[in-house]
Design a protein around this motif. Sequence first.
Motif, PDB file in Angstrom:
ATOM      1  N   ASN A 203       0.843  -1.193   0.000  1.00  0.00           N
ATOM      2  CA  ASN A 203       0.000   0.000   0.000  1.00  0.00           C
ATOM      3  C   ASN A 203       0.880   1.244   0.000  1.00  0.00           C
ATOM      4  OD1 ASN A 203      -2.942  -1.124   0.763  1.00  0.00           O
ATOM      5  ND2 ASN A 203      -1.390  -2.245   1.924  1.00  0.00           N
ATOM      6  N   LEU A 204       0.694   2.087  -1.004  1.00  0.00           N
ATOM      7  CA  LEU A 204       1.381   3.378  -1.080  1.00  0.00           C
ATOM      8  C   LEU A 204       0.339   4.462  -0.854  1.00  0.00           C
ATOM      9  CD1 LEU A 204       4.053   4.892  -1.713  1.00  0.00           C
ATOM     10  CD2 LEU A 204       3.285   4.972  -4.104  1.00  0.00           C
ATOM     11  N   ILE A 205       0.518   5.251   0.212  1.00  0.00           N
ATOM     12  CA  ILE A 205      -0.508   6.207   0.629  1.00  0.00           C
ATOM     13  C   ILE A 205       0.068   7.618   0.645  1.00  0.00           C
ATOM     14  CG2 ILE A 205      -2.161   6.818   2.426  1.00  0.00           C
ATOM     15  CD1 ILE A 205      -1.758   3.897   3.466  1.00  0.00           C
ATOM     16  N   TYR A 206      -0.622   8.536  -0.016  1.00  0.00           N
ATOM     17  CA  TYR A 206      -0.278   9.961   0.074  1.00  0.00           C
ATOM     18  C   TYR A 206      -1.403  10.663   0.817  1.00  0.00           C
ATOM     19  CZ  TYR A 206       0.136  14.870  -1.175  1.00  0.00           C
ATOM     20  OH  TYR A 206       0.205  16.238  -1.120  1.00  0.00           O
ATOM     21  N   SER A 207      -1.073  11.403   1.866  1.00  0.00           N
ATOM     22  CA  SER A 207      -2.082  12.137   2.638  1.00  0.00           C
ATOM     23  C   SER A 207      -1.601  13.558   2.886  1.00  0.00           C
ATOM     24  CB  SER A 207      -2.363  11.435   3.974  1.00  0.00           C
ATOM     25  OG  SER A 207      -1.201  11.382   4.778  1.00  0.00           O
ATOM     26  N   SER A 208      -2.560  14.474   2.999  1.00  0.00           N
ATOM     27  CA  SER A 208      -2.207  15.875   3.213  1.00  0.00           C
ATOM     28  C   SER A 208      -3.452  16.637   3.671  1.00  0.00           C
ATOM     29  CB  SER A 208      -1.652  16.490   1.921  1.00  0.00           C
ATOM     30  OG  SER A 208      -1.153  17.793   2.152  1.00  0.00           O
TER      31      SER A 208
END
Length: 239
Positions: A203-208
């Motif tokens: 799982n590759l997750i980008y959050s902001s």
Amino acid sequence: MTRPLLLLSAALLFSPALLAQQIQRQLGDFDFKLGTTPSRTMAQGLISPSALGAFHGGLDLSHPSGWYIGQYAPSMGVTPDSTLRLDNYLGYKHHFDSTLGYEVGLIHYSQPNIANADSYALYGGISVLGSRFGGALRDNPDNRTGTLFADLGQLPLFNVDLTVKVAHHRLGTPFTIGDGSQVSGFSDWSLELSRPWLGLDLNLIYSSSDLDGGGCEAYAGMNTYCESVVTLKAQRNFF
């Protein structure tokens, strides 16, 4: 409902047999699931994220009629620096055929050890051709939240699943940060790519969020961190 479910979750989660993400059994007409990751479709995208380093897990019980009930604990509160958190949900799911369906439900967010920490969210969504689109409205006097959630399934050519979540939070009382300015609301989002690889779930997750610097003092959103973060997770099922 909360105490029996919590006790059952805790007893089974401490069992040595629970090394997998999820255990599934048939109990008469009911489908029972127990695991360290949430199992429910729409609710899975809307429950609270697991706290870093926290012991977490839950259970789900569904009936062929479409009704289901479950509980997920993002934090079991078993370590000195963690707080018990529980997400209980009740919902109904129906498929018209293999390509179209809908789902509606209610989530109860609680922290039993903290007074006046309970809140509720109504959620619903549709599934179309293997993709899911949903939303929720959470009633919390300190942080009213509207969330949109999309699970687009496997992307053509890339062999990865794409999940996107966007939320807007309106604070009940504006938060004053260090420079004297106030934050009355903010938005945050996450994008997750996942795929199996050599027996692992990657799982590759980008959050902001739209807060940064001192504004992050007011952050209390769906992500672990206020500012932009990329996270890589690898999980393995043992059976």
